[in-house]
Design a protein around this motif. Structure first.
Motif, PDB file in Angstrom:
ATOM      1  N   THR A 118       0.853  -1.204   0.000  1.00 51.94           N
ATOM      2  CA  THR A 118       0.000   0.000   0.000  1.00 51.94           C
ATOM      3  C   THR A 118       0.887   1.251   0.000  1.00 51.94           C
ATOM      4  O   THR A 118       2.081   1.178   0.286  1.00 51.94           O
ATOM      5  CB  THR A 118      -0.941   0.029   1.216  1.00 51.94           C
ATOM      6  N   GLY A 119       0.277   2.373  -0.341  1.00 54.08           N
ATOM      7  CA  GLY A 119       1.067   3.604  -0.481  1.00 54.08           C
ATOM      8  C   GLY A 119       2.082   3.443  -1.598  1.00 54.08           C
ATOM      9  O   GLY A 119       3.174   4.009  -1.564  1.00 54.08           O
ATOM     10  N   ALA A 120       1.672   2.687  -2.642  1.00 59.86           N
ATOM     11  CA  ALA A 120       2.635   2.204  -3.648  1.00 59.86           C
ATOM     12  C   ALA A 120       3.216   3.310  -4.510  1.00 59.86           C
ATOM     13  O   ALA A 120       4.308   3.136  -5.053  1.00 59.86           O
ATOM     14  CB  ALA A 120       1.975   1.139  -4.525  1.00 59.86           C
ATOM     15  N   ASP A 133      -8.988   3.784  -0.640  1.00 62.23           N
ATOM     16  CA  ASP A 133      -8.620   4.459   0.603  1.00 62.23           C
ATOM     17  C   ASP A 133      -8.409   3.404   1.691  1.00 62.23           C
ATOM     18  O   ASP A 133      -9.330   2.643   2.013  1.00 62.23           O
ATOM     19  CB  ASP A 133      -9.765   5.422   0.987  1.00 62.23           C
ATOM     20  N   ILE A 134      -7.215   3.396   2.270  1.00 59.97           N
ATOM     21  CA  ILE A 134      -6.857   2.366   3.245  1.00 59.97           C
ATOM     22  C   ILE A 134      -7.667   2.498   4.543  1.00 59.97           C
ATOM     23  O   ILE A 134      -7.734   1.563   5.344  1.00 59.97           O
ATOM     24  CB  ILE A 134      -5.329   2.396   3.502  1.00 59.97           C
ATOM     25  N   SER A 135      -8.315   3.650   4.735  1.00 57.40           N
ATOM     26  CA  SER A 135      -9.140   3.790   5.939  1.00 57.40           C
ATOM     27  C   SER A 135     -10.533   3.179   5.747  1.00 57.40           C
ATOM     28  O   SER A 135     -11.360   3.229   6.665  1.00 57.40           O
ATOM     29  CB  SER A 135      -9.235   5.256   6.370  1.00 57.40           C
ATOM     30  N   ALA A 155       1.023   2.738   3.449  1.00 52.75           N
ATOM     31  CA  ALA A 155       0.289   3.996   3.214  1.00 52.75           C
ATOM     32  C   ALA A 155       0.211   4.793   4.510  1.00 52.75           C
ATOM     33  O   ALA A 155      -0.016   4.224   5.586  1.00 52.75           O
ATOM     34  CB  ALA A 155      -1.115   3.696   2.700  1.00 52.75           C
ATOM     35  N   GLY A 156       0.397   6.091   4.410  1.00 52.06           N
ATOM     36  CA  GLY A 156       0.316   6.898   5.626  1.00 52.06           C
ATOM     37  C   GLY A 156       0.332   8.381   5.315  1.00 52.06           C
ATOM     38  O   GLY A 156       0.668   8.800   4.203  1.00 52.06           O
ATOM     39  N   ILE A 157      -0.053   9.153   6.318  1.00 52.11           N
ATOM     40  CA  ILE A 157      -0.062  10.617   6.204  1.00 52.11           C
ATOM     41  C   ILE A 157       0.539  11.195   7.492  1.00 52.11           C
ATOM     42  O   ILE A 157       0.627  10.504   8.508  1.00 52.11           O
ATOM     43  CB  ILE A 157      -1.501  11.173   6.003  1.00 52.11           C
ATOM     44  N   VAL A 158       0.919  12.468   7.411  1.00 53.43           N
ATOM     45  CA  VAL A 158       1.434  13.150   8.592  1.00 53.43           C
ATOM     46  C   VAL A 158       0.643  14.451   8.755  1.00 53.43           C
ATOM     47  O   VAL A 158       0.079  14.944   7.780  1.00 53.43           O
ATOM     48  CB  VAL A 158       2.968  13.398   8.441  1.00 53.43           C
ATOM     49  N   ASN A 198       4.907  -3.627   8.728  1.00 51.73           N
ATOM     50  CA  ASN A 198       4.136  -2.396   8.927  1.00 51.73           C
ATOM     51  C   ASN A 198       5.105  -1.216   8.955  1.00 51.73           C
ATOM     52  O   ASN A 198       6.052  -1.208   9.758  1.00 51.73           O
ATOM     53  CB  ASN A 198       3.365  -2.463  10.245  1.00 51.73           C
ATOM     54  N   VAL A 199       4.862  -0.251   8.077  1.00 53.52           N
ATOM     55  CA  VAL A 199       5.756   0.905   8.063  1.00 53.52           C
ATOM     56  C   VAL A 199       5.244   1.893   9.110  1.00 53.52           C
ATOM     57  O   VAL A 199       4.251   2.590   8.902  1.00 53.52           O
ATOM     58  CB  VAL A 199       5.853   1.535   6.664  1.00 53.52           C
ATOM     59  N   ALA A 200       5.913   1.885  10.263  1.00 48.20           N
ATOM     60  CA  ALA A 200       5.573   2.825  11.341  1.00 48.20           C
ATOM     61  C   ALA A 200       6.464   4.043  11.167  1.00 48.20           C
ATOM     62  O   ALA A 200       6.457   4.686  10.110  1.00 48.20           O
ATOM     63  CB  ALA A 200       5.737   2.142  12.693  1.00 48.20           C
ATOM     64  N   SER A 201       7.284   4.328  12.163  1.00 49.54           N
ATOM     65  CA  SER A 201       8.165   5.504  12.124  1.00 49.54           C
ATOM     66  C   SER A 201       8.998   5.450  13.393  1.00 49.54           C
ATOM     67  O   SER A 201       8.612   4.794  14.368  1.00 49.54           O
ATOM     68  CB  SER A 201       7.314   6.784  12.136  1.00 49.54           C
ATOM     69  N   PRO A 249       8.370  12.392  -0.969  1.00 53.87           N
ATOM     70  CA  PRO A 249       7.442  13.517  -1.093  1.00 53.87           C
ATOM     71  C   PRO A 249       6.845  13.919   0.258  1.00 53.87           C
ATOM     72  O   PRO A 249       6.671  15.109   0.532  1.00 53.87           O
ATOM     73  CB  PRO A 249       6.369  12.977  -2.039  1.00 53.87           C
ATOM     74  N   MET A 250       6.575  12.932   1.151  1.00 53.95           N
ATOM     75  CA  MET A 250       5.994  13.282   2.456  1.00 53.95           C
ATOM     76  C   MET A 250       6.931  14.216   3.223  1.00 53.95           C
ATOM     77  O   MET A 250       6.532  15.259   3.731  1.00 53.95           O
ATOM     78  CB  MET A 250       5.727  12.027   3.295  1.00 53.95           C
ATOM     79  N   ALA A 251       8.201  13.847   3.280  1.00 56.89           N
ATOM     80  CA  ALA A 251       9.162  14.632   4.055  1.00 56.89           C
ATOM     81  C   ALA A 251       9.413  15.991   3.387  1.00 56.89           C
ATOM     82  O   ALA A 251       9.515  17.014   4.072  1.00 56.89           O
ATOM     83  CB  ALA A 251      10.463  13.851   4.199  1.00 56.89           C
TER      84      ALA A 251
HETATM   85  N1  NAD Z   1       9.349   9.905   4.594  1.00 57.97           N
HETATM   86  C1  NAD Z   1       9.654   9.882   5.869  1.00 57.97           C
HETATM   87  O1  NAD Z   1      10.482  10.652   6.304  1.00 57.97           O
HETATM   88  C2  NAD Z   1       8.983   8.895   6.789  1.00 57.97           C
HETATM   89  C3  NAD Z   1       9.558   8.696   8.042  1.00 57.97           C
HETATM   90  C4  NAD Z   1       8.968   7.777   8.905  1.00 57.97           C
HETATM   91  C5  NAD Z   1       7.866   7.069   8.511  1.00 57.97           C
HETATM   92  N2  NAD Z   1       7.324   7.279   7.280  1.00 57.97           N
HETATM   93  C6  NAD Z   1       6.156   6.486   6.913  1.00 57.97           C
HETATM   94  O2  NAD Z   1       6.426   5.820   5.705  1.00 57.97           O
HETATM   95  C7  NAD Z   1       5.215   5.584   5.008  1.00 57.97           C
HETATM   96  C8  NAD Z   1       5.369   6.032   3.567  1.00 57.97           C
HETATM   97  O3  NAD Z   1       5.685   7.390   3.580  1.00 57.97           O
HETATM   98  P1  NAD Z   1       6.408   8.159   2.377  1.00 57.97           P
HETATM   99  O4  NAD Z   1       7.465   8.975   2.984  1.00 57.97           O
HETATM  100  O5  NAD Z   1       6.714   7.245   1.262  1.00 57.97           O
HETATM  101  O6  NAD Z   1       5.233   9.178   2.045  1.00 57.97           O
HETATM  102  P2  NAD Z   1       4.543   9.548   0.683  1.00 57.97           P
HETATM  103  O7  NAD Z   1       3.618  10.672   0.991  1.00 57.97           O
HETATM  104  O8  NAD Z   1       5.569   9.736  -0.374  1.00 57.97           O
HETATM  105  O9  NAD Z   1       3.715   8.225   0.374  1.00 57.97           O
HETATM  106  C9  NAD Z   1       2.600   7.840   1.136  1.00 57.97           C
HETATM  107  C10 NAD Z   1       1.589   7.219   0.188  1.00 57.97           C
HETATM  108  O10 NAD Z   1       0.433   6.833   0.957  1.00 57.97           O
HETATM  109  C11 NAD Z   1      -0.711   7.175   0.192  1.00 57.97           C
HETATM  110  N3  NAD Z   1      -1.855   7.393   1.051  1.00 57.97           N
HETATM  111  C12 NAD Z   1      -2.077   8.427   1.903  1.00 57.97           C
HETATM  112  N4  NAD Z   1      -3.272   8.303   2.484  1.00 57.97           N
HETATM  113  C13 NAD Z   1      -3.849   7.174   1.979  1.00 57.97           C
HETATM  114  C14 NAD Z   1      -5.081   6.530   2.183  1.00 57.97           C
HETATM  115  N5  NAD Z   1      -6.014   7.030   3.028  1.00 57.97           N
HETATM  116  N6  NAD Z   1      -5.332   5.388   1.506  1.00 57.97           N
HETATM  117  C15 NAD Z   1      -4.428   4.877   0.660  1.00 57.97           C
HETATM  118  N7  NAD Z   1      -3.221   5.447   0.422  1.00 57.97           N
HETATM  119  C16 NAD Z   1      -2.938   6.580   1.074  1.00 57.97           C
HETATM  120  C17 NAD Z   1      -0.336   8.458  -0.539  1.00 57.97           C
HETATM  121  O11 NAD Z   1      -1.167   8.669  -1.672  1.00 57.97           O
HETATM  122  C18 NAD Z   1       1.121   8.225  -0.874  1.00 57.97           C
HETATM  123  O12 NAD Z   1       1.323   7.704  -2.161  1.00 57.97           O
HETATM  124  C19 NAD Z   1       4.120   6.337   5.779  1.00 57.97           C
HETATM  125  O13 NAD Z   1       3.403   5.422   6.577  1.00 57.97           O
HETATM  126  C20 NAD Z   1       4.916   7.302   6.635  1.00 57.97           C
HETATM  127  O14 NAD Z   1       4.233   7.659   7.824  1.00 57.97           O
HETATM  128  C21 NAD Z   1       7.860   8.182   6.409  1.00 57.97           C
END
Ligand code: NAD
Length: 258
Positions: free
Chosen positions: A12-14, A60-62, A88-91, A142-145, A194-196
């Motif tokens: 997920t979050g592919a 939507d993963i929720s 998949a995740g948001i901040v 599980n991708v936590a943090s 992109p998130m960071a």
């Molecule tokens: N990038 C970092 O610095 C960092 C650090 C620690 C943890 N994480 C965790 O890593 C994971 C991936 O983050 P990333 O940095 O690749 O972020 P990203 O924003 O690049 O990717 C996250 C993906 O999740 C998808 N997503 C968001 N909400 C969704 C929903 N409701 N249903 C389905 N998909 C959804 C987005 O569309 C996006 O493609 C997240 O869980 C994030 O919390 C990231």
């Protein structure tokens, strides 16, 4: 490179930063993939790039039903489910706890915590059934943090959701230790995704100053590269890591050791 040939991976979050890199890694390592993310177009393009061994299901993963559909797609499309990466995740924007809006808090818990609960709720029975039928084991990452193992000032609800993911991970790992499923949590600090990048741009008008302030807390004094995070993800997913379960793996330049 680890060998995942013949294995099927749900991811997920592919189309995000970690997701794309993980999708390409698993595909190059021989796996079939069920990819999911919110938006169908970039997801379809990624699946096309990876060729016939990738299926795309947007959603939507929720919503709990999405996770069920992903497991069904793995079983009907590829006949097996070996690995699930719940990524998949948001901040949320930086704010002290009292200034964090209730609506935002609910959304973070829905996506970051309940999204992982729904995913494992669908994945674990299918993985256990296959173990009973064939003796083959499976793995969930599980991708936590790092905010799932230490406090994160100004990101309290995100930290709470990610601590929750670690709690789900450890509990499920014990429940399934003799049922053929390993469950671990990957705990990165800030990496260049992109998130960071979006987060840093919002956090401060001067992006470089915001990044410098952030890396001050990291003994290695830098952000993680995406490939460094994927290396940890692959380690946890790899069947060779067959005695590793219920763990958090911090990819954080030493942050959580301090
Ligand atoms: N990038 C970092 O610095 C960092 C650090 C620690 C943890 N994480 C965790 O890593 C994971 C991936 O983050 P990333 O940095 O690749 O972020 P990203 O924003 O690049 O990717 C996250 C993906 O999740 C998808 N997503 C968001 N909400 C969704 C929903 N409701 N249903 C389905 N998909 C959804 C987005 O569309 C996006 O493609 C997240 O869980 C994030 O919390 C990231």
């Amino acid at each position: 490179m680890a060998d995942f040939s013949g294995r099927t991976v749900i991811l997920t979050g592919a189309t995000g930063g970690f997701g794309r890199a993980a999708a390409r890694y698993f595909s190059n390592a021989g796996a079939s993939l069920v990819l999911s993310d919110l938006h169908p177009d970039p997801l379809g393009e990624l699946a096309e790039e990876l060729g016939g061994k990738a299926r795309a299901i947007a959603g939507d993963i929720s919503e709990p039903e999405l996770s069920e559909r992903l497991v069904e797609a793995a079983m009907s499309g590829f006949g097996r489910l070996d690995i699930a990466v719940n990524n998949a995740g948001i901040v949320h924007d930086l704010a002290r706890l009292p200034e964090t809006p209730v609506k935002v808090a609910r959304q973070i818990i829905d996506v970051d915590l309940l999204g992982v609960f729904y995913a494992m709720r669908a994945q674990l029975p299918a993985m256990e059934q296959r173990f009973r039928d064939t003796g083959e084991t499976a793995a969930i990452v599980n991708v936590a943090s790092v905010a799932g193992v230490v406090g994160a000032p100004m990101l309290s609800v995100y930290a709470a959701a990610k601590h929750g993911v670690v709690g789900l991970t450890k509990s499920a790992a014990i429940e399934y230790a003799r049922r053929g499923v390993r469950v671990n949590a990957l705990c990165p600090s800030f990496a260049r995704t992109p998130m960071a990048t979006e987060f840093l741009e919002k956090a401060d008008k001067d992006r470089d100053a915001a990044e410098a302030a952030l890396v001050q807390a990291i003994p290695m004094r830098r952000l993680a590269e995406v490939d460094e995070v994927i290396a940890g993800l692959v380690f946890l997913a790899d069947p060779a890591s067959s005695f590793v379960t219920g763990q958090t793996l911090q990819i954080d330049g030493g942050l959580s050791a301090a």
